[in-house]
Scaffold this active site. Structure first.
Site, short mmCIF file in Angstrom:
data_model
loop_
_atom_site.label_atom_id
_atom_site.label_comp_id
_atom_site.label_asym_id
_atom_site.label_seq_id
_atom_site.Cartn_x
_atom_site.Cartn_y
_atom_site.Cartn_z
CG PHE A 245 71.16 90.81 66.04
CD1 PHE A 245 69.98 91.51 66.30
CD2 PHE A 245 72.08 91.37 65.16
CE1 PHE A 245 69.73 92.75 65.70
CE2 PHE A 245 71.83 92.61 64.57
CZ PHE A 245 70.66 93.30 64.84
CG ASP B 207 75.38 86.38 61.18
OD1 ASP B 207 76.46 86.99 61.14
OD2 ASP B 207 74.28 86.95 61.38
CE LYS C 286 78.00 94.48 63.87
NZ LYS C 286 76.97 93.45 63.98
#
Ligand SMILES: *Cc1c(COP(=O)(O)O)cnc(C)c1O
Length: 399
Positions: free
Chosen positions: A131, A218, A247
């Site tokens: 993702f 990532d 995040k």
């Protein structure tokens, strides 16, 4: 509860609860009920809610200056860049506002790097189950057909291999001269906290070195201390050429970062990329407060220890229960995979005052705050163990 979201696009199935305020690992709803937050708004509020260091930084910065432009120097951005590079072993940073944007920057670096090496149609290798976000390039990179369905045509310049399979990557023959980079997560979060074999990332690093590919990691969900180290890839002793963060970087203030070292750090030149808001004084002040707090409160160690507390307690309380496939974790990234789909556990946990998430339909995902204490860690495991036992015994056919 009244249907009050009719003016919002139906991009999210929303639970019937709204929170009014929080403190540390706790949230309160409109009716005054208290919840233990084991999700952190999806790995965002690592320092918990209303952390005084972040609150103060945001308040003070907002009284001085919110925004100027990247057309001018922004000292707090320069300071944050230096701190992040020092903590991650990277050399340069591009600041943006989200995870998808950080990955977009990484993908643009990979393509520029390719063109600078005379490759006209550069290809980035991505992983099954990955993702990377919801923009056109990042949803193309994402290895989940549900994320892509309806948005075709996808971008060209991507190819996919299985995750946690170094041989599959090694088998991409040398005649694939169009490959310029590999983009992967050190732990696949949305795929249900998939932790690869201990040696996997090191092997990917070796393959990238041998072929001249950029290794792009990532760390948007796994980074910023959640794994017990600043970056989850540190557990494998691996340093990437490009690292993306977002995040938890601003503890809720939107900010993303694409870091790079070596040749990758210098491919972006004036005019190649930009962001109006990226790296503005407000977001950077919040992020600096986050870094200070993780250091001063020793939160890397706490994340590692509290992750152990939760996993140990869960294993203890769920020992011998049928229907549990696997419990996986790295620090405070935790996944409990059941044999059955269990999306209803989210509402059942909410009813018991616990915020959790279910990924892939059958993996209970926990992303508690790094500031969590032993008692709260125990509480999360205790509530969850009861819920899982109940759920699995309800699901069992009566004998
Ligand atoms: C959440 C996430 C993203 C996307 O971040 P956004 O801020 O939602 O764009 C990308 N990669 C990973 C691993 C993520 O967990």
């Amino acid at each position: 509860m009244v249907e009050a979201d009719h003016a919002l696009m139906s991009t999210y199935p929303r639970l019937p609860v709204a929170f009014t305020h929080g403190e540390g690992a706790w949230l309160w709803d409109e009716a005054g009920n208290r919840y233990l937050d084991a999700l952190c708004g999806l790995a965002v509020t690592g320092l918990g809610h209303a952390h005084p260091a972040v609150t103060t930084a945001v308040a003070e910065q907002s009284q001085r200056l919110l925004h100027t432009s990247n057309l001018y120097r922004i000292p707090v951005q320069e300071q944050l860049g230096e701190r992040l590079c020092a903590l991650t072993g990277q050399e340069k940073v591009f600041f943006c506002n989200s995870g998808a944007e950080a990955n977009e920057a990484a993908l643009k670096i990979a393509r520029l790097y390719g063109h600078q090496h005379g490759i006209d149609a550069p290809t980035v290798v991505v992983m099954e189950g990955a993702f990377h976000g919801r923009t056109m390039a990042t949803l193309t990179a994402t290895g989940n057909p549900k994320v892509q369905a309806g948005f075709e045509p996808l971008l060209s310049g991507f190819m996919r291999v299985p995750y946690n399979d170094a041989a599959a990557l090694r088998d991409l023959r040398a005649e694939r001269t169009d490959i310029v980079a590999v983009l992967l997560e050190p732990v696949q979060g949305e795929a249900g906290i998939v932790v690869p074999d201990p040696d996997y990332l090191r092997q990917v690093r070796e393959i990238c070195d041998a072929r001249g590919w950029l290794m792009m990691i990532d760390e948007i969900q796994s980074g910023m201390g959640r794994s017990g180290k600043w970056l989850a890839s540190e557990h494998a002793g691996v340093s990437a050429d490009v690292v993306t963060l977002a995040k938890a970087l601003g503890n809720g203030v939107p900010i993303g970062a694409c870091l790079a070292r070596g040749e990758a750090a210098n491919v972006m030149q004036a005019g190649h990329h930009g962001s109006t808001f990226g790296g503005n004084p407000l977001a950077c002040s919040a992020a600096l407060a986050v870094l200070d707090t993780i250091e001063s409160e020793n939160l890397l160690d706490n994340a590692a220890q509290m992750g152990e507390v939760i996993v140990t307690r869960l294993r203890e309380k769920l020992a011998g229960v049928n229907g549990i496939r696997e419990i996986r974790s790295l620090g405070l990234l935790l996944g409990i995979e059941l044999q059955l789909p269990c999306p209803e556990l989210v509402q059942r946990a909410l009813d018991r005052g616990l915020l959790i998430n279910v990924a892939q339909g059958n993996v209970i995902r926990l992303l508690p705050p790094l500031i969590i204490d032993r008692e709260q860690a125990g509480q999360i495991a205790d509530i969850l163990a009861v819920l899982v036992r109940e759920f699995l015994s309800d699901a069992e056919p009566a004998t």
